[in-house]
Design a protein around this motif. Structure first.
Motif, PDB file in Angstrom:
ATOM      1  N   LEU A   1      34.692  24.274  -2.116  1.00 51.15           N
ATOM      2  CA  LEU A   1      36.019  24.405  -2.278  1.00 51.15           C
ATOM      3  C   LEU A   1      35.710  22.826  -1.607  1.00 51.15           C
TER       4      LEU A   1
ATOM      5  N   ALA B   1      39.529  24.729  -6.987  1.00 58.55           N
ATOM      6  CA  ALA B   1      40.402  25.033  -6.512  1.00 58.55           C
ATOM      7  C   ALA B   1      40.520  23.691  -5.218  1.00 58.55           C
TER       8      ALA B   1
ATOM      9  N   GLU C   1      43.826  21.288  -4.656  1.00 59.84           N
ATOM     10  CA  GLU C   1      44.390  21.630  -3.494  1.00 59.84           C
ATOM     11  C   GLU C   1      45.114  20.540  -2.684  1.00 59.84           C
TER      12      GLU C   1
ATOM     13  N   PRO D   1      44.499  29.199  -5.327  1.00 58.19           N
ATOM     14  CA  PRO D   1      42.805  28.982  -4.949  1.00 58.19           C
ATOM     15  C   PRO D   1      42.142  29.960  -5.082  1.00 58.19           C
TER      16      PRO D   1
ATOM     17  N   SER E   1      42.190  24.392   4.128  1.00 60.24           N
ATOM     18  CA  SER E   1      42.133  24.981   3.362  1.00 60.24           C
ATOM     19  C   SER E   1      42.285  26.203   4.549  1.00 60.24           C
TER      20      SER E   1
END
Lengths: 521, 366
Positions: B95, B261, B265, B70, B278
């Protein structure tokens, strides 16, 4: 001649105002001053002549304490002295008027001057002194006015008065007339002569040779950081001075024959602009046309709408009325620079580094910057770097650009060489219409002659050329017709052979035949 | 008498452009050594636990790639924008939106997925990130609002939006009111690339982004326009390059990559949506972009280095009992030293006081 050896004069006669012996200054990669000797006597007006990069400004900055010499001695009134900084120079009695003014637009004249003084004292007394000094030297100036209302010539007077208030014994003027009309320049010369008569020494830097011949008693010529000669400019011709400066014979461009204009390539009709920027000059009902095979010159003091006219012609500023600008009969006012280039326009802006070229990019990348629109350098979104390189090399070859190759960064070129590169880049696109701003401003005499020849050759090939310049000598050499821009208005054009510098100078001061109505905003 | 002086170089040093990141890393290690020593740890052991141990197994190297993925995806997009003076600080929010939109698709089709589900999620993630980045782009172009502020503030909006969804619509109906979504079904999960690790398809996308980013900047006319606008906007105006187009392009591109990204995840190592998808990848990517000199290959290397700081930070928490802040301390030191050593590109260090260059004086007297 005046190049008396230093050692013989030192002992007996009264001390010189300033004497430099063996001043040397090295920058990484270049020797800017190489053992320069210079003697300035009280009350003389001494010209410092040289091409761009000859080391004039380095030398002057050393005298004013902005830079420090690596070697050599400086004698002030016969005493060996070091000048640590500009404040130290002012304490000795050295004043300097820079080419670019450092004034705050929103402050008054008196406030600006007080900011530049080391001990300004109370504002009332200062205003009184400003009035006295400007009276004495014929520099009419109202201390209470705000600077943004002043003309460029008046702004320069502020800078000069600021220096005079400190009773200078040496006044350094860096290209002072580049922003003045001929009439304003004449007034400045009178002031300088009065000052010199009172014993003040004036070091006068300029590349305008006629001016130096009219004003200065002595001239020292620099080339490549060295003193290559000194002379009495009143006994020389402009041509001999120029040749001393560049070190070779000067070839003057052949003038265009008069009256060979063909079909109109560029027409501007009733062009007016409005800007949000309070310091911009709006164009007011500007109309003119440039025909195939002719060069039209537009004269005027900086800040009278030149930048706005350039932006409107290049397409950087789009116009609400498409028909206000037409290229070969097609309205283009609504089109951007790319589309206008594709229609045959090429364009050389006044600022070379930062508009005409990207300082950090190589010459081949800079060739791509404008040539992408007319040369086959981009193919389906991809840059053809090989072609950009050979295009750059063609420019370098055809226009004698002094550089170590197409990989050189644009900022590594001297002003004259970069301008040759930019003009070459535009001309090799074989434009039908070329607009040039200040083609040779700050460019050395050799490069200027080459640029003038290229512009004339382009017009002879049938292109239309528009030159916007503050340099009247240049316009008189180049143009078939001259018009004048003043406060955003354009005068009627007149054939160059039927007008005179005096007449154009009066127009530059705003004396159009029609009254300048509703001019104040 | 000064002992150290800075002396201007004639021109920028090419060698230093590449050397300063290495110098910054070395200085970070030295400072880390002193820091651990001052705190009473054995500095050699501590640095070993931080930087070596986490990557001394295949699994560890795999984790490094998982963390770097990421970071590299976000940083490639950011760097292209930074080259054009478009300062997108909102990769974290973009993100998050990528995860929300892409993950939302996984939840919406829960139980009825097929081969098409993952591609749809990937497109959804990129569109989500790009749309979130379109807000600062619009505000910049329409109102001249600084994208630094607007994109940064939108990070917090995105965080709260995610929180709301996790406590409401996205919450697993069988999850005992924990703020987590259902676990994604097999059709909605990134396939693994290396057995025995968690390295997933997203890492391949990151490598593609590196190659694509290089191609865009080095070969295309758009890349040339981005460079010119970043270096000298007035020259771009003269050339006829449209700045608004480049602002749109760079923001949408970096938003899409950040969204990818985020999707990577939730569809990769996490396998579901939760409120903490994140650990600040979008912010760390800014460091990665600059540490990598805004160059795609540099970014790839820098991505691994910053990934190591995340993994090492976790290892240090476990092995040495250090607080979580240790990761931020090392990342901060790295950025600090990088910015500080940047001065060496245009200046050189000189030891001792300034001496007059006598050699020239001798010549001048002659």
């Amino acid at each position: 001649m005046d190049s008396v050896p230093l050692s013989t004069t030192r002992a007996s006669t009264p001390p010189h105002r300033l004497e430099l012996c063996g001043i040397t200054k090295r920058f990484p990669g270049c020797l800017a001053n190489d053992a320069v000797d210079l003697v300035l006597k009280p009350g003389e007006i001494h010209a410092l002549l040289g091409e761009n990069g000859a080391g004039k400004s380095t030398l002057v900055k050393i005298i004013y304490g902005v830079l420090h010499a690596d070697a050599g001695t400086l004698l002030w009134q016969g005493q060996e002295t070091t000048i640590p900084d500009p404040a130290g120079a002012r304490r000795l009695g050295i004043g300097m008027v820079f080419q670019h003014f450092s004034l705050f637009d929103t402050l008054t004249v008196a406030e600006n001057i007080s900011l530049g003084l080391d001990n300004p004292g109370p504002m009332d007394a200062l205003s009184q002194r400003i009035a006295e000094v400007s009276e004495r030297y014929g520099l009419s100036l109202d201390p209470r006015r705000h600077v943004h209302h002043l003309s460029v010539g008046e702004r320069q007077r502020v800078e000069i008065v600021r220096c005079l208030l400190q009773d200078p014994r040496l006044l350094i003027m860096d290209e002072p007339t580049s922003v003045l009309t001929p009439q304003e320049a004449t007034r400045l010369f009178e002031t300088l002569r009065v000052l010199a008569a009172e014993g003040c020494t004036i070091l006068y830097i300029s590349h305008k040779l006629e001016e130096i011949r009219a004003l200065c008693d002595t001239a020292t010529v620099l080339r490549g950081g060295r003193v290559v000669g000194s002379c009495d400019p009143r006994k020389e011709t402009a041509r001999s001075l120029a040749e001393m400066m560049i070190g070779t014979e000067l070839s003057t461009p052949e003038r265009l024959p008069h009256g060979v204009a063909g079909a109109p390539k560029l027409q501007v009709r009733h062009l007016s602009t409005t800007s949000d920027n309070p310091f911009a000059t709006n164009l007011k009902d500007v109309s003119f046309e440039v025909r195939a095979g002719e060069i039209l010159g537009i004269a005027g003091v900086a800040g009278n709408g030149q930048a706005e006219l350039m932006a409107a012609l290049s397409g950087e500023e789009l116009l609400p009325e498409p028909a206000a600008v037409t290229i070969e009969g097609r309205p283009v006012g609504h089109l951007g620079p790319r589309e206008r280039r594709q229609l045959g326009l090429a364009f050389v802006p006044e600022e070379r580094l930062g508009r005409g070229a990207v300082p950090e990019l190589s010459l081949s990348e800079n060739a791509l910057l404008s040539a992408y629109a007319r040369e086959p350098l981009v193919r389906s979104g991809l840059v053809h770097f090989g072609r950009a390189r050979s295009y750059a090399e063609r420019i370098i070859g055809a226009f004698n650009v002094v550089t170590h190759g197409h990989r050189a960064e644009a900022r590594s070129l001297s002003g004259g060489n970069l301008q040759k590169f930019i003009i070459g880049r535009e001309i090799l696109q074989r434009p039908r219409l070329l607009v040039v701003g200040q083609p040779t401003w700050g460019v050395d005499a050799g490069a200027a002659a080459a640029i003038h020849r290229a512009l004339i050759a382009l017009a002879q090939d049938g292109a239309a050329v528009l030159v916007i310049s503050q340099d009247l000598d240049e316009l008189f050499v180049l143009s078939n017709r001259i018009a004048v821009l003043f406060h955003g208005r354009l005068s009627d054009s007149r054939p160059t052979h039927q007008t005179s510098v005096e007449e154009i100078g009066l127009l530059m001061g705003g004396l159009f035949n029609h009254p300048p109505d509703e001019d104040e905003e | 008498m000064t002992l150290l002086r800075l002396e201007p170089r004639g021109e920028a040093s090419r060698a230093m452009v590449y050397l300063t990141p290495l110098i910054a890393v070395a200085l970070t290690l030295v400072s880390g050594f002193l820091l651990f020593w001052a705190m009473g740890f054995d500095p050699v052991k501590a640095l070993h636990a931080f930087f070596i141990e986490p990557v001394s197994s295949v699994r560890g190297v795999g984790e490094l790639a998982v963390k770097a993925t990421p970071l590299v995806l976000c940083a490639i997009g950011l760097a292209i924008g930074f080259r054009a003076n478009v300062w997108n600080i909102g990769a974290e929010g973009q993100l998050t939106l990528g995860a929300i939109v892409g993950g939302g698709i996984a939840l919406a089709f829960y139980g009825e997925g097929g081969w098409w589900l993952l591609p749809l999620m990937i497109v959804g993630g990129m569109v989500g990130g790009a749309l979130w980045a379109a807000i600062p782009a619009f505000l910049r172009i329409r109102f001249n609002a600084s994208e630094i502020l607007t994109s940064l503030m939108l990070n917090y909006v995105a965080m709260h939006l995610l929180n709301y969804l996790m406590h409401g619509p996205y919450r697993d109906p069988e999850g005992f009111a924990f703020p987590e979504s259902r676990l994604f079904e097999a059709d909605a999960v990134m396939p693994l690339l290396v057995a025995g690790t968690r390295v997933h398809l997203g890492s391949l996308f990151a490598l593609l982004a590196v190659a694509g980013g290089w191609f865009l900047m080095a070969r295309t006319f758009i890349g040339f326009q981005i460079k010119v606008i970043g270096l000298t906007p007035t020259a771009a105006g003269y050339a006829g390059f449209k700045q608004t187009r480049i602002i749109w392009l760079t923001l949408l591109l970096s938003g899409a990559l950040a969204g990818l990204a985020g999707l990577g995840e939730v569809a990769g190592p996490i396998g579901q949506l939760n409120p903490t998808i994140s650990p600040g990848y979008g912010y760390t990517a800014i460091i990665v972009a600059f540490l990598g000199r805004l160059h795609p290959v540099g970014i790839l290397l820098a991505g691994f280095l910053m990934a190591l700081s995340f993994i090492g930070g976790e290892a240090a928490q476990i092995a040495l009992g250090l607080p979580k802040a240790i990761t931020g301390v090392f990342q901060g030191m790295l950025l600090f030293f990088l910015l500080a050593t940047d001065v060496l590109i245009r200046y050189r260090l000189r030891f001792g006081a300034k001496t007059a260059p006598k050699t020239i004086a001798g010549r001048a007297a002659a």
